[in-house]
Scaffold this active site. Sequence first.
Site, PDB file in Angstrom:
ATOM      1  N   GLU A 197      10.078  15.348  15.832  1.00 28.02           N
ATOM      2  CA  GLU A 197      10.455  15.271  14.425  1.00 28.02           C
ATOM      3  C   GLU A 197       9.606  16.281  13.645  1.00 28.02           C
ATOM      4  O   GLU A 197       8.377  16.259  13.719  1.00 28.02           O
ATOM      5  CB  GLU A 197      10.182  13.858  13.896  1.00 28.02           C
ATOM      6  CG  GLU A 197      10.621  13.674  12.464  1.00 28.02           C
ATOM      7  CD  GLU A 197      10.315  12.288  11.938  1.00 28.02           C
ATOM      8  OE1 GLU A 197       9.191  11.803  12.140  1.00 28.02           O
ATOM      9  OE2 GLU A 197      11.197  11.699  11.309  1.00 28.02           O
ATOM     10  N   GLY A 200       6.958   4.530   8.334  1.00 24.97           N
ATOM     11  CA  GLY A 200       6.100   5.694   8.514  1.00 24.97           C
ATOM     12  C   GLY A 200       6.306   6.292   9.882  1.00 24.97           C
ATOM     13  O   GLY A 200       7.375   6.156  10.479  1.00 24.97           O
ATOM     14  N   SER A 201       5.267   6.928  10.375  1.00 26.87           N
ATOM     15  CA  SER A 201       5.416   7.670  11.624  1.00 26.87           C
ATOM     16  C   SER A 201       5.440   6.733  12.830  1.00 26.87           C
ATOM     17  O   SER A 201       4.897   5.622  12.796  1.00 26.87           O
ATOM     18  CB  SER A 201       4.263   8.649  11.766  1.00 26.87           C
ATOM     19  OG  SER A 201       3.044   7.936  11.790  1.00 26.87           O
ATOM     20  N   THR A 202       6.027   7.202  13.904  1.00 28.95           N
ATOM     21  CA  THR A 202       6.089   6.417  15.136  1.00 28.95           C
ATOM     22  C   THR A 202       4.688   6.179  15.688  1.00 28.95           C
ATOM     23  O   THR A 202       4.386   5.094  16.187  1.00 28.95           O
ATOM     24  CB  THR A 202       7.004   7.124  16.155  1.00 28.95           C
ATOM     25  OG1 THR A 202       8.345   7.113  15.616  1.00 28.95           O
ATOM     26  CG2 THR A 202       7.011   6.427  17.498  1.00 28.95           C
ATOM     27  N   GLU A 217       9.982   0.741  10.535  1.00 34.12           N
ATOM     28  CA  GLU A 217      10.973   1.808  10.314  1.00 34.12           C
ATOM     29  C   GLU A 217      10.245   3.115  10.566  1.00 34.12           C
ATOM     30  O   GLU A 217       9.384   3.508   9.781  1.00 34.12           O
ATOM     31  CB  GLU A 217      11.481   1.780   8.861  1.00 34.12           C
ATOM     32  CG  GLU A 217      12.150   0.484   8.435  1.00 34.12           C
ATOM     33  CD  GLU A 217      13.605   0.381   8.879  1.00 34.12           C
ATOM     34  OE1 GLU A 217      14.114   1.339   9.486  1.00 34.12           O
ATOM     35  OE2 GLU A 217      14.211  -0.665   8.613  1.00 34.12           O
ATOM     36  N   CYS A 241      13.529  10.530   7.170  1.00 32.13           N
ATOM     37  CA  CYS A 241      13.473  10.004   8.540  1.00 32.13           C
ATOM     38  C   CYS A 241      14.830  10.131   9.239  1.00 32.13           C
ATOM     39  O   CYS A 241      14.896  10.344  10.434  1.00 32.13           O
ATOM     40  CB  CYS A 241      13.022   8.561   8.526  1.00 32.13           C
ATOM     41  SG  CYS A 241      13.958   7.565   7.375  1.00 32.13           S
ATOM     42  N   LYS A 279       0.845  -1.200   0.000  1.00 36.52           N
ATOM     43  CA  LYS A 279       0.000   0.000   0.000  1.00 36.52           C
ATOM     44  C   LYS A 279       0.874   1.241   0.000  1.00 36.52           C
ATOM     45  O   LYS A 279       1.542   1.537   0.981  1.00 36.52           O
ATOM     46  CB  LYS A 279      -0.913   0.007   1.220  1.00 36.52           C
ATOM     47  CG  LYS A 279      -2.151   0.786   0.925  1.00 36.52           C
ATOM     48  CD  LYS A 279      -2.549   1.975   1.710  1.00 36.52           C
ATOM     49  CE  LYS A 279      -1.741   2.835   2.526  1.00 36.52           C
ATOM     50  NZ  LYS A 279      -1.764   4.254   2.059  1.00 36.52           N
TER      51      LYS A 279
HETATM   52  P1  NAP Z   1       2.320   7.807   8.314  1.00 35.42           P
HETATM   53  O1  NAP Z   1       1.215   8.758   8.466  1.00 35.42           O
HETATM   54  O2  NAP Z   1       2.646   6.891   9.419  1.00 35.42           O
HETATM   55  O3  NAP Z   1       1.977   6.964   6.995  1.00 35.42           O
HETATM   56  C1  NAP Z   1       2.799   5.945   6.508  1.00 35.42           C
HETATM   57  C2  NAP Z   1       1.951   4.974   5.738  1.00 35.42           C
HETATM   58  O4  NAP Z   1       1.035   4.320   6.619  1.00 35.42           O
HETATM   59  C3  NAP Z   1       1.087   5.597   4.665  1.00 35.42           C
HETATM   60  O5  NAP Z   1       0.990   4.715   3.572  1.00 35.42           O
HETATM   61  C4  NAP Z   1      -0.232   5.745   5.369  1.00 35.42           C
HETATM   62  O6  NAP Z   1      -1.310   5.846   4.483  1.00 35.42           O
HETATM   63  C5  NAP Z   1      -0.294   4.476   6.157  1.00 35.42           C
HETATM   64  N1  NAP Z   1      -1.169   4.485   7.312  1.00 35.42           N
HETATM   65  C6  NAP Z   1      -1.730   5.537   7.963  1.00 35.42           C
HETATM   66  N2  NAP Z   1      -2.459   5.108   9.014  1.00 35.42           N
HETATM   67  C7  NAP Z   1      -2.355   3.750   9.030  1.00 35.42           C
HETATM   68  C8  NAP Z   1      -2.872   2.718   9.884  1.00 35.42           C
HETATM   69  N3  NAP Z   1      -3.631   2.993  10.946  1.00 35.42           N
HETATM   70  N4  NAP Z   1      -2.553   1.438   9.624  1.00 35.42           N
HETATM   71  C9  NAP Z   1      -1.757   1.128   8.575  1.00 35.42           C
HETATM   72  N5  NAP Z   1      -1.258   2.053   7.729  1.00 35.42           N
HETATM   73  C10 NAP Z   1      -1.542   3.346   7.956  1.00 35.42           C
HETATM   74  O7  NAP Z   1       3.666   8.527   7.963  1.00 35.42           O
HETATM   75  P2  NAP Z   1       3.896   9.634   6.852  1.00 35.42           P
HETATM   76  O8  NAP Z   1       3.458  10.930   7.396  1.00 35.42           O
HETATM   77  O9  NAP Z   1       3.367   9.197   5.552  1.00 35.42           O
HETATM   78  O10 NAP Z   1       5.491   9.560   6.722  1.00 35.42           O
HETATM   79  C11 NAP Z   1       6.327  10.318   7.492  1.00 35.42           C
HETATM   80  C12 NAP Z   1       6.889   9.482   8.637  1.00 35.42           C
HETATM   81  O11 NAP Z   1       7.569   8.343   8.134  1.00 35.42           O
HETATM   82  C13 NAP Z   1       7.927  10.243   9.409  1.00 35.42           C
HETATM   83  O12 NAP Z   1       7.707  10.102  10.786  1.00 35.42           O
HETATM   84  C14 NAP Z   1       9.244   9.582   9.019  1.00 35.42           C
HETATM   85  O13 NAP Z   1      10.249   9.665   9.949  1.00 35.42           O
HETATM   86  C15 NAP Z   1       8.820   8.188   8.755  1.00 35.42           C
HETATM   87  N6  NAP Z   1       9.770   7.530   7.851  1.00 35.42           N
HETATM   88  C16 NAP Z   1      10.621   6.597   8.375  1.00 35.42           C
HETATM   89  C17 NAP Z   1      11.556   5.966   7.572  1.00 35.42           C
HETATM   90  C18 NAP Z   1      12.483   4.924   8.143  1.00 35.42           C
HETATM   91  O14 NAP Z   1      13.092   4.195   7.374  1.00 35.42           O
HETATM   92  N7  NAP Z   1      12.636   4.833   9.442  1.00 35.42           N
HETATM   93  C19 NAP Z   1      11.613   6.275   6.219  1.00 35.42           C
HETATM   94  C20 NAP Z   1      10.743   7.243   5.705  1.00 35.42           C
HETATM   95  C21 NAP Z   1       9.817   7.856   6.550  1.00 35.42           C
HETATM   96  P3  NAP Z   1      -1.760   7.308   3.926  1.00 35.42           P
HETATM   97  O15 NAP Z   1      -0.573   8.033   3.457  1.00 35.42           O
HETATM   98  O16 NAP Z   1      -2.624   6.938   2.804  1.00 35.42           O
HETATM   99  O17 NAP Z   1      -2.419   7.978   5.083  1.00 35.42           O
END
Ligand code: NAP
Length: 485
Positions: free
Chosen positions: A396, A243-245, A265, A299, A191
């Site tokens: 962050e 994604g996010s923590t 991650e 990230c 996804k």
């Molecule tokens: P996010 O809101 O957590 O979303 C990540 C993904 O999860 C998206 O595809 C999102 O869908 C989906 N999602 C949202 N709610 C969900 C749920 N309840 N269950 C399952 N999936 C769900 O994060 P983001 O704002 O897109 O990304 C930024 C974050 O990612 C930052 O905190 C960053 O540090 C982290 N990140 C970490 C790494 C690493 O390798 N550690 C790499 C890149 C980014 P939608 O977008 O469709 O809402």
Amino acid sequence: MASPFEYAPAPESRAIVDIAPAYGLFIDGEFTEAAGGKVFKTVSPATEEVLSEVAHGSAEDIDRAVGAARKAFEKWSALPGAERAKYLFRIARIIQERSRELAVLETLDNGKPIRETRDTDLPLVAAHFFYYAGWADKLGHAGFGTAEGQSGAVPRPLGVAGQVIPWNFPLLMLAWKIAPALATGNTVVLKPAETTPLSALFFADICRQAGLPRGVVNIVTGDGSTGAALVSHPGIDKVAFTGSTAVGKAIARQIAGTDKRVTLELGGKGANIVFDDAPVDQAVEGIVTGIFFNQGQVCCAGSRLLVQESVHDEVLDSLKRRLSTLRVGDPLDKNTDLGAINSAEQLARITALAETGEAEGAERWSPECELPSSGYWFAPTLFTNVSQAHTIARDEIFGPVLSVLTFRTPEEAVAKANNTQYGLSAGIWTEKGSRILAVASRLRAGVVWANTFNKFDPTSPFGGYKESGYGREGGRHGLEAYLDV
Ligand code: NAP
Ligand code: MG
């Protein structure tokens, strides 16, 4: 003469990619409508132009995709590793051949500069597939079991992987997830993020072009509810999430008590530590790469600059001069350094955190720069007089905002660097090799760069300590996440 910050569309590069007005879900080798026909729009964050309408996958669609992946798993996992490798090599080559098109596509859908998609993202995406293709027939030599053809336990794939990725490196995060999963004999349902679905759909087309058997890769676009339906589906054996923590914690709770394997991650608040013996010009370039690469939406960004007190003024003067030369604007322009922020929501979050920084007493500075009137933009921003208690030193921001702190001794630098809920990345700038080793060994961060920053390679594992998540992606370690060892 036009201002370097003036927004000028670049129609010639836009023509390289042919975006269809609508896309379906990719399930069992076919593009199909979502059950119920629901769709959503994806826009270019630089112009707010609607790029396409994309199917919005529901729990029912996830169920179909998991079913297709389960069926495909029987045959895919039974293939000799060398056969799986052929498909992965083919995918890697097609990515190289189509990399100009994919770079423009990614830049349009994400808002990041073409220089980054062309020179960093796409080469790394192809490299990832090449690298894991090379492992597919050598899994028995990876240190997790016995080689194919010998007696004893060959490490086995887990089954169907449910993979959820963010919007900051859409195609690269896809590669990090899909390449090791397929190399080890798993099948996947992925996804992509809601704001950047297009490159995953083009990747689906590449899978078809490569002749990949149906159902081995399934792409279900949608929003967080689609991701939640995937993660909670009883038919998946492994969850891989970036994604996010906050969402990572919710996922960990959701799958607790099941036998699903999981890698997370998550976020970061990386410290970039500059000692007084570091060559200032080089360090300044590293600070800029650390926090302004991909508009800081990284990230492992070096979002906390820790600079030794004795060189603070010199480094800051030089940094401000350098920031005044950065070009913010049209992501398709090859001279652009900072493109658009990915979405209105992300822009609002960055704006709010920067306002908190000011309200809590830190000193805000940005170079003079005109931002385009449409689209989502944020000027490169520095905060000085930041203390460890400030929100902008702890949370962050995920944007082009750098918080500057100071230290006097290496001990203080290490203590401040480790004073965070996260533990994903750090950087050290010094001429002394002994200091690099001494400091790096005491940093609680998954990756520590020395005299460079934000350099990636498929051979090296990536992942976090503490609230930055668990499990490793990349390198030999990345295989383990997809094997029953
Ligand atoms: P996010 O809101 O957590 O979303 C990540 C993904 O999860 C998206 O595809 C999102 O869908 C989906 N999602 C949202 N709610 C969900 C749920 N309840 N269950 C399952 N999936 C769900 O994060 P983001 O704002 O897109 O990304 C930024 C974050 O990612 C930052 O905190 C960053 O540090 C982290 N990140 C970490 C790494 C690493 O390798 N550690 C790499 C890149 C980014 P939608 O977008 O469709 O809402
Ligand atoms: Mg978009």
